[in-house]
Design a protein around this motif. Structure first.
Motif: not given
Length: 271
Positions: A58-64, A238-250, A257-261
Motif C-alpha cells: 500500500v506504499g510506505y505512507l500507507g504502512d506508516l 488527534e490523528y495528526a498528533k499520533i502520526v507525529s509522535e509514533e513516527t518519531l518513535k519508529m 528504516q526497516k519499513l522503508l527498506e
C-alpha cells in the motif's frame, strides 16, 4: 472494639473508596475509542500504492499510517480514488484523510508536525539519449516530452512551459499513465518523461526497465510530501498528533528504516 454501626460506616467508606479507585483505573486503562479511518489512495508508488497493482503493498505512507495509528487502536481502510477526487472528498469530510499530498495543494487540511517525504520532479530519457534538461530552452529542444495530465510538477519553469500547451508535450490520462509513458519512452516515441524521482525509479524497477533509462535532468524545486486529515473531522488534530509522535518513535528504534527498506528507499530526513 468499635461498635457495629461504626464498623458498618467504615465498611461503607471502604467500599466507596474501592469503587472510586476501580472507576479511576478503568478511566485511565481503557483505550480511547478506536476509529476506522477511510484514507484516499492513488497510484504514486512507493509513497502511495494501490495494493491490487503492487503485490499487496500500500506504499510506505500507507504502512506508516497503519503502524502509527494502529499503536493507538485505530484501523485504516484505503479507498481507491483519483488524486483530485480524493482531495475533494477529504475536504468535504466524506473521507478522513489522504495518504500523500502537497501542503500547498490543500492548506486547509490537518497535518502532522513534519513532512513524511520529499519529492523532486526529475526527467528521464533512454540511456543513449543526448537530451538533457537545463532550463526552458532545453524543453523547446526536446522532440516530445511525456507528462500526466493535471499533475503539478512543482517547478515554476517547467509548469510555465507545460501550461502553454506546446506541441512537443504529450499529456496523457486514463489508467496506468506512468506505465504507458515508460513504454512509449522505451519504444522511442518520447524524448523524456518527467516524474518524481523515486516514483519513476520504483515503477521502472517493477517493469524491469531500470537499466534502459537514465536521469536526464533534475528540476530546482524539492517539495515536502505529507499525509493529511480532513478539516471536517473533529478528531483530525488527534490523528495528526499520533502520526507525529509514533513516527518519531519508529525512527528512534529503527522500525522506520526497516519499513522503508521494503520499498528500497532511505529515510527522507537523511536525504
Amino acid at each position: 472494639m468499635p461498635s457495629k454501626n461504626k464498623r458498618l460506616n467504615q465498611a461503607s467508606k471502604s467500599l466507596t473508596m474501592s469503587t472510586l479507585l476501580v472507576g479511576f483505573s478503568a478511566m485511565f486503562s481503557t483505550p480511547a475509542v478506536s476509529d476506522t479511518l477511510r484514507i484516499a489512495t492513488d497510484e504514486w508508488c512507493p509513497y502511495d500504492c494501490i495494493a491490487s497493482q503492487n503485490q499487496g503493498k500500500v506504499g510506505y505512507l500507507g504502512d506508516l499510517l497503519v503502524e502509527t495509528l494502529g499503536a493507538k487502536g485505530h484501523t485504516i481502510e484505503f479507498v481507491e480514488v483519483s488524486y483530485s477526487r480524493g482531495l475533494q472528498l477529504v475536504r468535504e469530510g466524506k473521507l478522513d484523510g489522504t495518504m500523500a499530498c502537497y501542503r500547498e495543494e490543500a492548506p486547509d487540511f490537518i497535518y502532522p508536525d513534519f513532512a513524511l517525504g520529499k519529492s523532486n520532479s526529475t526527467f528521464f530519457s533512454l540511456q543513449d539519449s543526448n537530451w538533457y534538461y537545463n532550463g526552458k530552452e532545453s524543453l523547446k529542444q526536446a522532440q516530445l516530452i511525456g507528462v500526466i495530465k493535471g499533475y503539478d510538477y512543482v517547478d515554476p519553469t517547467v509548469m510555465e512551459y507545460l501550461n502553454q500547451n506546446p506541441k512537443n508535450v504529450l499529456a496523457i490520462t486514463g489508467e496506468k499513465p506512468l506505465e504507458r509513458l515508460l513504454e512509449m519512452l522505451i519504444n522511442g516515441r518520447l524524448t523524456a518523461v518527467i516524474e518524481d524521482k523515486i516514483v519513476l525509479q520504483y515503477k521502472a524497477q517493477q517493469m524491469a526497465l531500470a537499466d534502459q533509462i537514465k536521469v536526464s535532468g533534475t528540476t530546482d524545486v524539492t517539495i515536502d510530501v505529507f499525509t493529511s486529515f480532513s478539516p471536517k473531522n473533529p478528531n483530525s488534530s488527534e490523528y495528526a498528533k499520533i502520526v507525529s509522535e509514533e513516527t518519531l518513535k519508529m525512527r528512534e528504534d529503527g522500525r522506520l528504516q526497516k519499513l522503508l527498506e521494503q520499498y528500497g528507499i532511505k529515510d527522507w530526513k537523511a536525504e
